[in-house]
Scaffold this active site. Sequence first.
Site, PDB file in Angstrom:
ATOM      1  N   PHE A  76       0.815  -1.228   0.000  1.00 34.24           N
ATOM      2  CA  PHE A  76       0.000   0.000   0.000  1.00 34.24           C
ATOM      3  C   PHE A  76       0.847   1.276   0.000  1.00 34.24           C
ATOM      4  O   PHE A  76       0.336   2.355  -0.248  1.00 34.24           O
ATOM      5  CB  PHE A  76      -0.953   0.029   1.206  1.00 34.24           C
ATOM      6  CG  PHE A  76      -2.004  -1.056   1.197  1.00 34.24           C
ATOM      7  CD1 PHE A  76      -2.439  -1.622   0.014  1.00 34.24           C
ATOM      8  CD2 PHE A  76      -2.572  -1.503   2.387  1.00 34.24           C
ATOM      9  CE1 PHE A  76      -3.402  -2.632   0.004  1.00 34.24           C
ATOM     10  CE2 PHE A  76      -3.536  -2.497   2.391  1.00 34.24           C
ATOM     11  CZ  PHE A  76      -3.949  -3.063   1.196  1.00 34.24           C
ATOM     12  N   ARG A  77       2.141   1.158   0.312  1.00 39.46           N
ATOM     13  CA  ARG A  77       3.009   2.334   0.273  1.00 39.46           C
ATOM     14  C   ARG A  77       3.237   2.827  -1.162  1.00 39.46           C
ATOM     15  O   ARG A  77       3.696   3.933  -1.364  1.00 39.46           O
ATOM     16  CB  ARG A  77       4.362   2.021   0.926  1.00 39.46           C
ATOM     17  CG  ARG A  77       4.275   1.653   2.395  1.00 39.46           C
ATOM     18  CD  ARG A  77       3.622   2.739   3.227  1.00 39.46           C
ATOM     19  NE  ARG A  77       4.229   4.027   3.014  1.00 39.46           N
ATOM     20  CZ  ARG A  77       5.336   4.466   3.611  1.00 39.46           C
ATOM     21  NH1 ARG A  77       5.930   3.713   4.515  1.00 39.46           N
ATOM     22  NH2 ARG A  77       5.838   5.661   3.349  1.00 39.46           N
ATOM     23  N   GLU A  85      -9.738  -2.738  -0.849  1.00 45.73           N
ATOM     24  CA  GLU A  85      -9.452  -3.838   0.083  1.00 45.73           C
ATOM     25  C   GLU A  85     -10.729  -4.319   0.764  1.00 45.73           C
ATOM     26  O   GLU A  85     -11.669  -3.531   0.956  1.00 45.73           O
ATOM     27  CB  GLU A  85      -8.466  -3.329   1.150  1.00 45.73           C
ATOM     28  CG  GLU A  85      -7.950  -4.401   2.090  1.00 45.73           C
ATOM     29  CD  GLU A  85      -7.118  -3.843   3.242  1.00 45.73           C
ATOM     30  OE1 GLU A  85      -7.104  -2.606   3.426  1.00 45.73           O
ATOM     31  OE2 GLU A  85      -6.517  -4.647   3.955  1.00 45.73           O
ATOM     32  N   SER A  87     -13.183  -5.159   3.733  1.00 45.15           N
ATOM     33  CA  SER A  87     -13.408  -4.335   4.920  1.00 45.15           C
ATOM     34  C   SER A  87     -13.469  -5.198   6.174  1.00 45.15           C
ATOM     35  O   SER A  87     -14.052  -6.283   6.168  1.00 45.15           O
ATOM     36  CB  SER A  87     -14.741  -3.589   4.763  1.00 45.15           C
ATOM     37  OG  SER A  87     -15.091  -2.969   5.989  1.00 45.15           O
ATOM     38  N   ARG A 156     -11.822  -5.700  15.826  1.00 40.49           N
ATOM     39  CA  ARG A 156     -10.692  -6.001  14.933  1.00 40.49           C
ATOM     40  C   ARG A 156      -9.343  -5.517  15.487  1.00 40.49           C
ATOM     41  O   ARG A 156      -8.293  -5.908  14.964  1.00 40.49           O
ATOM     42  CB  ARG A 156     -10.901  -5.348  13.572  1.00 40.49           C
ATOM     43  CG  ARG A 156     -10.872  -3.822  13.593  1.00 40.49           C
ATOM     44  CD  ARG A 156     -10.928  -3.276  12.194  1.00 40.49           C
ATOM     45  NE  ARG A 156     -11.148  -1.842  12.155  1.00 40.49           N
ATOM     46  CZ  ARG A 156     -11.236  -1.154  11.027  1.00 40.49           C
ATOM     47  NH1 ARG A 156     -11.139  -1.777   9.868  1.00 40.49           N
ATOM     48  NH2 ARG A 156     -11.436   0.146  11.040  1.00 40.49           N
ATOM     49  N   ARG A 174       4.628   1.766 -15.734  1.00 42.50           N
ATOM     50  CA  ARG A 174       5.677   2.644 -15.209  1.00 42.50           C
ATOM     51  C   ARG A 174       5.866   2.404 -13.703  1.00 42.50           C
ATOM     52  O   ARG A 174       6.978   2.236 -13.209  1.00 42.50           O
ATOM     53  CB  ARG A 174       5.284   4.109 -15.459  1.00 42.50           C
ATOM     54  CG  ARG A 174       6.331   5.078 -15.008  1.00 42.50           C
ATOM     55  CD  ARG A 174       5.932   6.505 -15.313  1.00 42.50           C
ATOM     56  NE  ARG A 174       7.068   7.391 -15.159  1.00 42.50           N
ATOM     57  CZ  ARG A 174       7.057   8.679 -15.445  1.00 42.50           C
ATOM     58  NH1 ARG A 174       5.963   9.238 -15.924  1.00 42.50           N
ATOM     59  NH2 ARG A 174       8.127   9.412 -15.277  1.00 42.50           N
ATOM     60  N   ARG A 183      10.952  -3.960  -4.706  1.00 47.27           N
ATOM     61  CA  ARG A 183      10.419  -5.099  -3.936  1.00 47.27           C
ATOM     62  C   ARG A 183      10.854  -6.465  -4.429  1.00 47.27           C
ATOM     63  O   ARG A 183      10.793  -7.426  -3.659  1.00 47.27           O
ATOM     64  CB  ARG A 183       8.885  -5.038  -3.917  1.00 47.27           C
ATOM     65  CG  ARG A 183       8.307  -3.739  -3.387  1.00 47.27           C
ATOM     66  CD  ARG A 183       8.742  -3.424  -1.970  1.00 47.27           C
ATOM     67  NE  ARG A 183       8.024  -2.272  -1.432  1.00 47.27           N
ATOM     68  CZ  ARG A 183       8.138  -1.844  -0.186  1.00 47.27           C
ATOM     69  NH1 ARG A 183       8.949  -2.434   0.659  1.00 47.27           N
ATOM     70  NH2 ARG A 183       7.461  -0.783   0.221  1.00 47.27           N
TER      71      ARG A 183
HETATM   72  C1  LIG Z   1      13.727  -1.959   1.499  1.00 50.62           C
HETATM   73  C2  LIG Z   1      12.694  -0.938   1.855  1.00 50.62           C
HETATM   74  C3  LIG Z   1      12.614  -0.478   3.149  1.00 50.62           C
HETATM   75  C4  LIG Z   1      11.655   0.484   3.476  1.00 50.62           C
HETATM   76  N1  LIG Z   1      11.586   0.911   4.771  1.00 50.62           N
HETATM   77  C5  LIG Z   1      10.662   1.840   5.113  1.00 50.62           C
HETATM   78  C6  LIG Z   1      10.552   2.301   6.468  1.00 50.62           C
HETATM   79  O1  LIG Z   1      11.290   1.886   7.344  1.00 50.62           O
HETATM   80  N2  LIG Z   1       9.575   3.195   6.768  1.00 50.62           N
HETATM   81  C7  LIG Z   1       8.741   3.693   5.812  1.00 50.62           C
HETATM   82  O2  LIG Z   1       7.895   4.530   6.137  1.00 50.62           O
HETATM   83  N3  LIG Z   1       8.815   3.277   4.538  1.00 50.62           N
HETATM   84  C8  LIG Z   1       9.729   2.362   4.162  1.00 50.62           C
HETATM   85  N4  LIG Z   1       9.800   1.926   2.870  1.00 50.62           N
HETATM   86  C9  LIG Z   1       8.803   2.436   1.900  1.00 50.62           C
HETATM   87  C10 LIG Z   1       9.447   3.433   0.912  1.00 50.62           C
HETATM   88  O3  LIG Z   1       9.930   4.571   1.602  1.00 50.62           O
HETATM   89  C11 LIG Z   1       8.410   3.885  -0.141  1.00 50.62           C
HETATM   90  O4  LIG Z   1       7.342   4.551   0.497  1.00 50.62           O
HETATM   91  C12 LIG Z   1       7.818   2.717  -0.903  1.00 50.62           C
HETATM   92  O5  LIG Z   1       8.847   1.849  -1.320  1.00 50.62           O
HETATM   93  C13 LIG Z   1       7.038   3.225  -2.109  1.00 50.62           C
HETATM   94  O6  LIG Z   1       7.959   3.720  -3.055  1.00 50.62           O
HETATM   95  P1  LIG Z   1       7.630   4.982  -3.951  1.00 50.62           P
HETATM   96  O7  LIG Z   1       7.396   6.198  -3.124  1.00 50.62           O
HETATM   97  O8  LIG Z   1       8.725   5.062  -4.993  1.00 50.62           O
HETATM   98  O9  LIG Z   1       6.276   4.512  -4.689  1.00 50.62           O
HETATM   99  P2  LIG Z   1       5.000   5.375  -5.065  1.00 50.62           P
HETATM  100  O10 LIG Z   1       4.377   5.935  -3.878  1.00 50.62           O
HETATM  101  O11 LIG Z   1       4.150   4.476  -5.927  1.00 50.62           O
HETATM  102  O12 LIG Z   1       5.586   6.551  -5.922  1.00 50.62           O
HETATM  103  C14 LIG Z   1       6.163   6.279  -7.214  1.00 50.62           C
HETATM  104  C15 LIG Z   1       7.039   7.463  -7.597  1.00 50.62           C
HETATM  105  O13 LIG Z   1       6.214   8.616  -7.757  1.00 50.62           O
HETATM  106  C16 LIG Z   1       6.914   9.750  -7.290  1.00 50.62           C
HETATM  107  N5  LIG Z   1       6.151  10.307  -6.162  1.00 50.62           N
HETATM  108  C17 LIG Z   1       5.097   9.735  -5.516  1.00 50.62           C
HETATM  109  N6  LIG Z   1       4.637  10.561  -4.582  1.00 50.62           N
HETATM  110  C18 LIG Z   1       5.413  11.658  -4.621  1.00 50.62           C
HETATM  111  C19 LIG Z   1       5.439  12.872  -3.881  1.00 50.62           C
HETATM  112  N7  LIG Z   1       4.587  13.127  -2.896  1.00 50.62           N
HETATM  113  N8  LIG Z   1       6.372  13.773  -4.194  1.00 50.62           N
HETATM  114  C20 LIG Z   1       7.274  13.575  -5.180  1.00 50.62           C
HETATM  115  N9  LIG Z   1       7.298  12.434  -5.919  1.00 50.62           N
HETATM  116  C21 LIG Z   1       6.378  11.506  -5.633  1.00 50.62           C
HETATM  117  C22 LIG Z   1       8.295   9.313  -6.873  1.00 50.62           C
HETATM  118  O14 LIG Z   1       9.178   9.439  -7.968  1.00 50.62           O
HETATM  119  C23 LIG Z   1       8.085   7.842  -6.556  1.00 50.62           C
HETATM  120  O15 LIG Z   1       9.257   7.061  -6.677  1.00 50.62           O
HETATM  121  C24 LIG Z   1      10.753   0.983   2.492  1.00 50.62           C
HETATM  122  C25 LIG Z   1      10.843   0.498   1.191  1.00 50.62           C
HETATM  123  C26 LIG Z   1      11.801  -0.437   0.858  1.00 50.62           C
HETATM  124  C27 LIG Z   1      11.868  -0.961  -0.560  1.00 50.62           C
END
Ligand SMILES: Cc1cc2nc3c(=O)[nH]c(=O)nc-3n(C[C@H](O)[C@H](O)[C@H](O)COP(=O)(O)OP(=O)(O)OC[C@H]3O[C@@H](n4cnc5c(N)ncnc54)[C@H](O)[C@@H]3O)c2cc1C
Length: 227
Positions: A76-77, A85, A87, A156, A174, A183
């Site tokens: 979801f990150r 999802e 509920s 829950r 993309r 991942r």
């Molecule tokens: C090995 C690993 C460990 C991690 N550990 C942690 C942790 O300890 N704590 C934690 O909180 N997270 C953690 N994360 C999550 C990580 O920080 C990212 O939130 C997650 O991998 C999603 O990546 P993303 O932001 O590239 O993806 P998406 O959210 O899908 O974004 C895709 C792309 O869009 C752009 N984008 C999206 N939103 C914005 C924005 N607001 N501003 C500018 N550009 C944007 C960026 O280029 C980004 O790469 C971890 C991830 C990995 C792979």
Amino acid sequence: MEVTNEMTCELVDHMGSDVTVVNAARRSMRVTKEEWSNAETGLVRSLIKNGHGSPFEFVTFMFDVDIPIFVAREVFRHRNSSFNEESARYKARRNKMWLPSSDEWRTQVGNAMSYEYKEWDGDKAFADTMLRNGYEDCIRVYNTLLERGVAREIARTIIPVGNYTSFLWKVDLRNLTNFLVLRNAPQAQYEIQKMAKKVEEAFQEVCPNIYSIWNEEGRPRLAAADE
Ligand SMILES: Cc1cc2nc3c(=O)[nH]c(=O)nc-3n(C[C@H](O)[C@H](O)[C@H](O)COP(=O)(O)OP(=O)(O)OC[C@H]3O[C@@H](n4cnc5c(N)ncnc54)[C@H](O)[C@@H]3O)c2cc1C
């Protein structure tokens, strides 16, 4: 209670294919191609090298996913996606719980940002029993609260992150590459790597030519603005 380490990530629908990407890129010249040729290979290579990401957004994938909550939280990150999802307010939780197989119990060594994970050589039968008993206790409390009339949205709170959840996930090519770079990688948690391998199979199935080129070009994050 059902315990498993299996995770489902099934491609249930998609839009577009290899030629969709090159046709999106060729709109600049008002050209449309029906078939893939060597020219398309060169074009995709150049799109990747020069950071032209938007044509890759024209292929979309929809997955039906059933994984433990602790893995779903990581999925979801990935904000450049759509999720719906199941509920826990409208339906009672399923008693489906994640339990690692014997070789998936691991120990963590090293420092933050450079941890290593090694197979844990402790008493796995004991750990297995501890986890099962913990799950059963949580489920018992959950069911008791529901029987007494507590709302599902309150009951829950006792549900552990090893409980399974299901969701539909829509993501474009993309952002799918971004997901795979982060991942399906050794630094990611092993369980999300398992899921990411299924996502990668779907990419290869839907866009075999682009999949090959993307690998040849070193698997870049097409979604990252700075690469
Ligand atoms: C090995 C690993 C460990 C991690 N550990 C942690 C942790 O300890 N704590 C934690 O909180 N997270 C953690 N994360 C999550 C990580 O920080 C990212 O939130 C997650 O991998 C999603 O990546 P993303 O932001 O590239 O993806 P998406 O959210 O899908 O974004 C895709 C792309 O869009 C752009 N984008 C999206 N939103 C914005 C924005 N607001 N501003 C500018 N550009 C944007 C960026 O280029 C980004 O790469 C971890 C991830 C990995 C792979």
